[in-house]
Design a protein around this motif. Sequence first.
Motif, short mmCIF file in Angstrom:
data_model
loop_
_atom_site.label_atom_id
_atom_site.label_comp_id
_atom_site.label_asym_id
_atom_site.label_seq_id
_atom_site.Cartn_x
_atom_site.Cartn_y
_atom_site.Cartn_z
N LEU A 272 22.30 44.53 36.75
CA LEU A 272 23.88 44.45 36.77
C LEU A 272 23.81 45.81 37.42
CD1 LEU A 272 26.58 44.66 35.66
CD2 LEU A 272 25.78 45.66 33.74
N LEU B 181 31.16 39.88 40.88
CA LEU B 181 32.09 38.93 40.40
C LEU B 181 31.41 37.65 39.61
CD1 LEU B 181 34.94 38.20 39.87
CD2 LEU B 181 35.18 37.38 42.18
N ARG C 63 28.45 37.55 38.50
CA ARG C 63 27.93 38.10 37.13
C ARG C 63 28.86 38.33 35.96
NH1 ARG C 63 23.17 39.81 35.70
NH2 ARG C 63 22.46 39.77 38.10
N ALA C 64 30.23 38.61 36.57
CA ALA C 64 31.14 38.85 35.46
C ALA C 64 31.45 37.49 35.10
CB ALA C 64 32.46 39.71 36.03
N GLU C 65 31.57 36.51 35.75
CA GLU C 65 32.05 35.25 35.28
C GLU C 65 30.97 34.48 34.27
OE1 GLU C 65 32.69 33.46 39.25
OE2 GLU C 65 34.50 34.11 39.74
N GLN D 245 31.27 36.02 30.95
CA GLN D 245 32.26 35.74 30.19
C GLN D 245 32.01 34.33 29.58
OE1 GLN D 245 36.33 36.23 32.02
NE2 GLN D 245 35.15 36.55 33.73
N GLY E 194 32.77 41.15 30.73
CA GLY E 194 32.71 40.42 31.92
C GLY E 194 34.24 40.18 32.09
N ARG E 195 35.14 39.82 31.37
CA ARG E 195 36.51 39.96 31.74
C ARG E 195 37.25 41.03 32.30
NH1 ARG E 195 41.52 40.55 28.58
NH2 ARG E 195 40.36 41.26 26.78
N VAL F 127 35.48 43.47 33.94
CA VAL F 127 34.79 43.67 35.37
C VAL F 127 35.90 42.65 36.25
CG1 VAL F 127 33.05 43.09 36.86
CG2 VAL F 127 32.54 44.31 34.67
N GLU F 128 35.94 41.45 35.86
CA GLU F 128 36.93 40.59 36.82
C GLU F 128 38.31 41.18 36.96
OE1 GLU F 128 37.84 35.93 37.23
OE2 GLU F 128 37.07 36.58 35.31
N LEU G 249 28.43 48.95 31.85
CA LEU G 249 29.70 47.97 32.13
C LEU G 249 30.92 48.99 31.63
CD1 LEU G 249 28.48 44.71 30.60
CD2 LEU G 249 29.47 45.02 32.92
#
Length: 664
Positions: A535, A557, A559-561, A564, A593-594, A596-597, A650
């Motif tokens: 990360l 992105l 990784r963020a997906e 989630q 994750g949400r 970060v997106e 994060l």
Amino acid sequence: MNAPSARAGSRRRRFLLLSVAGLLVAAVIAGWFISAREVPGGGDRSRGDLPAVHPVPQHAVSQSGESVPLTGRVHVVAAPETDQPALDALLDVIAAAGGTAEVVAALDKPSEGSSAVYLGLGGEASPARSALRDLGTERPEDGEALDRAEGYVVATGKLEGIPTAVLVGHDGDGVFHSVQTLRQLLKAGSVPALHVSDWPLMETRGVIEGFYGTPWSHQARLDVISFAGRQKMNTYIYSPKDDPLLREKWRDLYSAQELTELQELIEAAEANHLRFTYALSPGIDVCYSRDSDLEDAITKLESLYGLGVRSFVIPLDDIATKVQCPEDLEEFGSGPSNLAKAQAGFLNSLQERFTAGKQDLQPLETVPTFYTGSGSNPYKKQLGRLLDPAIVVQWTGEDVVSHRITRDSAQAARRSYGREDAGRPIVIWDNYPVNDFSQDHLFMAPLIGRDADLYQSVQGIVTNPMIQPYLSLPAIFNYADFSWNGPAYRPQESMDAALAQLAGPDQQVQAAVRAFVDLNQDWQDDELTPSAPALRRDIRQFWSDYDAGKAPSGDLLRRAELLQKLPELLPRMAEPGFAADAEHWAAAAAEFGRGVEEAIAMLEAARRGDSESVAESRRNVNSALTAAGARTQPTLALGVVTPVFGDGELKTFLEDALRRAPGS
């Protein structure tokens, strides 16, 4: 064992061994992870195209010849005295490969197109040993493997005109271990042409349920025992700190229901070739000189002996450092040295009176009140002088939580706890990956910082896992590898193999597991296990691209997906308990994750000058931060806590993004 830290999570960072950080780095640079070599303990890695086996065998090589299919009819040649758990495990392996097994005492006119597997002990007259000789492929290492406790040989060839695999063990343990190796060697239902000669380097290898906090469930204990057996461990120590019948109410006997569950654990351990070790901790209020307390301890141990327990520990850790009752003060006086005198007398009497007439007991073990550090002190000197030399000491290293355990340190500890003319047998109680002192964190980095040749100084090592049993399985896998064959242990290889086994074959699930474990790599600020390394790499690359005015690479992105999807993907693992243990951390990771997106969308909108989209994304980022920071993880004594990942990478990224976007 972790009493002071268990009660104060804020002291988490105080366990750091900053003074040895440089030594750790230098050790890695100098090749601490010793490359395998063709000597006992080195792990022969010239294995051709053989599948990876964990723990890494001492010797494993490909050889010419055809593979042995287990997909059709398989004659299993096993003498009547063959270890039943090993035979059952072999039949399971054959069934899983798609084969049909027929157990016979001798191979007589085998059917065309069939295969054979010989299974048994390595005695000169045994059918399995005779078959090994008849294969004509014996190697010099076989003699050593079959002369050592728990050693075994697996070899292939042809007998009676059909493909044959021979599994031979020095003892029942070795026979069982040979099947665990066979399980890993299968490729498309067949055993490749090979020869394995193997044995463990440490005598004691296992798990101690020794933490403070919510004890494991009965089912979790059964599952951990099964997992440990498959990885060739041989010890499970029952020592949960918050089981009152081990400590506060140590004199009380178990109810019928409790005895039934203990019996199931003992039988499960036996079926998986583990010693079930019971730990009775009377030190909170014992009066060492009182006959009635000695009788109570003997009565308690006898009740467990009647169930089939043959291995016992008397932990005297995390208690007052001087005697407490008036009788002890009168007989021994105060101070650590007199505490050692009182404890040695109690343990010696217990050893003498409880073990009398029992020939099937393992040596008694204890955890001293001063259980850290390799140097001597008045307590250790007195204990070493007076304690029966057969009693084994459990020791945690230089600290309660030791980042580095060296061979020299262990040797010094053996001398400190022993008599002047002889060292004391030592088993390392290793406080990793235990998290009772930091229950908002998970510790999922691979085992590091233990000398590869530690087996030369200690009898063995047991891992004290996390409160979460299934999230502890990767580290248990590491300890199994390390304790079996330290010089061949490779931390990341071992961790990768553990995660692949637990995740199962689904590539997306494997990616999710790796992403989750990456978030929880943190281990006490140890620079050899940096927090969330993958990360961090993606975050660094994102900001580098962003600051250079380039389009970000997309790794962050993606990784963020993936984060989630953790609540959806982790339950699809081969080991479902992992997802249950990870539930609250996975939910928090999904919120991050949400966030970060949304943060990436916010920064892109800011570059476009789209203030309305920036405002909307900002609201969503703050919403994600709030949800991710919720208190959701229950604990036994600390209430409900917030799941934390590493050092908060994060959260830091989201806060940085909010500061950089207009309107902050």
